[in-house]
Design an enzyme around this catalytic site. Structure first.
Site, PDB file in Angstrom:
ATOM      1  N   ARG A 183      -2.025   4.469   0.347  1.00 38.96           N
ATOM      2  CA  ARG A 183      -2.317   3.202   1.035  1.00 38.96           C
ATOM      3  C   ARG A 183      -1.103   2.291   1.117  1.00 38.96           C
ATOM      4  O   ARG A 183      -1.126   1.266   1.795  1.00 38.96           O
ATOM      5  CB  ARG A 183      -3.464   2.454   0.341  1.00 38.96           C
TER       6      ARG A 183
ATOM      7  N   ASP B  54       1.373   3.581  18.867  1.00 42.16           N
ATOM      8  CA  ASP B  54       1.892   3.535  20.244  1.00 42.16           C
ATOM      9  C   ASP B  54       1.048   2.612  21.129  1.00 42.16           C
ATOM     10  O   ASP B  54       1.587   1.953  22.022  1.00 42.16           O
ATOM     11  CB  ASP B  54       1.944   4.949  20.843  1.00 42.16           C
TER      12      ASP B  54
ATOM     13  N   TYR C  47     -13.922  -4.632  -1.145  1.00 46.90           N
ATOM     14  CA  TYR C  47     -14.203  -5.239   0.159  1.00 46.90           C
ATOM     15  C   TYR C  47     -15.276  -6.333   0.125  1.00 46.90           C
ATOM     16  O   TYR C  47     -15.574  -6.926   1.167  1.00 46.90           O
ATOM     17  CB  TYR C  47     -14.609  -4.143   1.160  1.00 46.90           C
TER      18      TYR C  47
ATOM     19  N   SER D 217      -8.321  -5.594   1.119  1.00 47.67           N
ATOM     20  CA  SER D 217      -7.819  -5.321  -0.230  1.00 47.67           C
ATOM     21  C   SER D 217      -6.295  -5.398  -0.238  1.00 47.67           C
ATOM     22  O   SER D 217      -5.653  -5.305   0.818  1.00 47.67           O
ATOM     23  CB  SER D 217      -8.279  -3.929  -0.681  1.00 47.67           C
TER      24      SER D 217
ATOM     25  N   HIS E  36      -5.586  -6.358   6.002  1.00 49.73           N
ATOM     26  CA  HIS E  36      -6.384  -5.561   5.075  1.00 49.73           C
ATOM     27  C   HIS E  36      -7.102  -6.507   4.135  1.00 49.73           C
ATOM     28  O   HIS E  36      -6.505  -7.484   3.669  1.00 49.73           O
ATOM     29  CB  HIS E  36      -5.496  -4.610   4.265  1.00 49.73           C
TER      30      HIS E  36
ATOM     31  N   ASN F  49      -7.686  -4.591  11.657  1.00 49.81           N
ATOM     32  CA  ASN F  49      -7.842  -3.850  10.413  1.00 49.81           C
ATOM     33  C   ASN F  49      -8.199  -2.429  10.826  1.00 49.81           C
ATOM     34  O   ASN F  49      -9.356  -2.141  11.162  1.00 49.81           O
ATOM     35  CB  ASN F  49      -8.930  -4.449   9.521  1.00 49.81           C
TER      36      ASN F  49
ATOM     37  N   HIS G  66      -2.812   4.372   7.913  1.00 51.37           N
ATOM     38  CA  HIS G  66      -1.878   5.165   7.121  1.00 51.37           C
ATOM     39  C   HIS G  66      -1.361   6.409   7.847  1.00 51.37           C
ATOM     40  O   HIS G  66      -0.463   7.063   7.351  1.00 51.37           O
ATOM     41  CB  HIS G  66      -2.538   5.537   5.792  1.00 51.37           C
TER      42      HIS G  66
HETATM   43  C1  DQA Z   1      -8.415  -1.417   4.310  1.00 53.96           C
HETATM   44  C2  DQA Z   1      -7.506  -0.617   3.375  1.00 53.96           C
HETATM   45  C3  DQA Z   1      -7.394   0.832   3.835  1.00 53.96           C
HETATM   46  O1  DQA Z   1      -6.537   1.550   2.957  1.00 53.96           O
HETATM   47  C4  DQA Z   1      -8.764   1.473   3.799  1.00 53.96           C
HETATM   48  O2  DQA Z   1      -8.685   2.816   4.264  1.00 53.96           O
HETATM   49  C5  DQA Z   1      -9.789   0.703   4.526  1.00 53.96           C
HETATM   50  C6  DQA Z   1      -9.781  -0.754   4.457  1.00 53.96           C
HETATM   51  C7  DQA Z   1      -8.647  -2.853   3.801  1.00 53.96           C
HETATM   52  O3  DQA Z   1      -9.203  -3.658   4.554  1.00 53.96           O
HETATM   53  O4  DQA Z   1      -8.308  -3.171   2.653  1.00 53.96           O
HETATM   54  O5  DQA Z   1     -10.704   1.264   5.121  1.00 53.96           O
HETATM   55  O6  DQA Z   1      -7.794  -1.498   5.585  1.00 53.96           O
END
Ligand code: DQA
Length: 141
Positions: A110, A86, A22, A101, A99, A73, A79
């Site tokens: 993920r 909804d 991140y 990552s 995201h 985000n 997940h």
């Molecule tokens: C995330 C990816 C998710 O899997 C993770 O739980 C996050 C950050 C990302 O910004 O890459 O908290 O959303």
């Protein structure tokens, strides 16, 4: 054009946790960069983060009449949260799932998003730039 940048669970720890995924900028620093880049494109941004699923749901409900779109985000809520799924449907404005990552390069849990099918599109893997790309994707929508 007015956009809500909405961050879910653990995103307040950005810049502190898992910097390899991140980066080292804090969420406030990232939000400053998003604001600057978006202003250049005529996009006005508001920012909100919560670790609580219901707060994200409430904010999506509010967004329905207050914004032209949402860049979301949802963190790990992505997940498994059918409640956020909804709420995205209910808000009836375009929502871009982002995201920082590349979730597809990471653990199997993920790889699955329960939100993508109700989002306009998905952007993953570009660090804080994922948010800027998400906001730009809402232009002309
Ligand atoms: C995330 C990816 C998710 O899997 C993770 O739980 C996050 C950050 C990302 O910004 O890459 O908290 O959303």
């Amino acid at each position: 054009m007015k956009v809500l940048i909405l961050n879910g669970v653990n995103l307040n720890m950005t810049g502190i946790r898992e910097k390899g995924f991140y980066g080292s900028l804090t969420l406030d620093e990232i939000n400053e960069k998003i604001k600057t880049e978006c202003e250049k494109k005529g996009i006005e941004c508001d920012f909100y983060q919560s670790n609580h699923e219901g707060d994200i749901v409430d904010k999506l409900h509010e967004a329905r009449t207050a914004y032209d779109g949402v860049v979301l985000n949802a963190g790990a809520f992505t997940h498994y949260s059918y409640a956020i799924h909804d709420a995205i449907s209910a808000c009836e404005i375009p929502v871009v799932e982002v995201h920082m990552s590349n979730v597809h390069k990471r653990e199997e849990f993920r790889h699955k998003s329960v939100l993508s099918d109700v989002c306009k599109g998905v952007i993953a893997g570009f660090g804080y730039k994922s948010y800027i790309l998400g906001a730009e994707a809402l232009l002309n929508d």
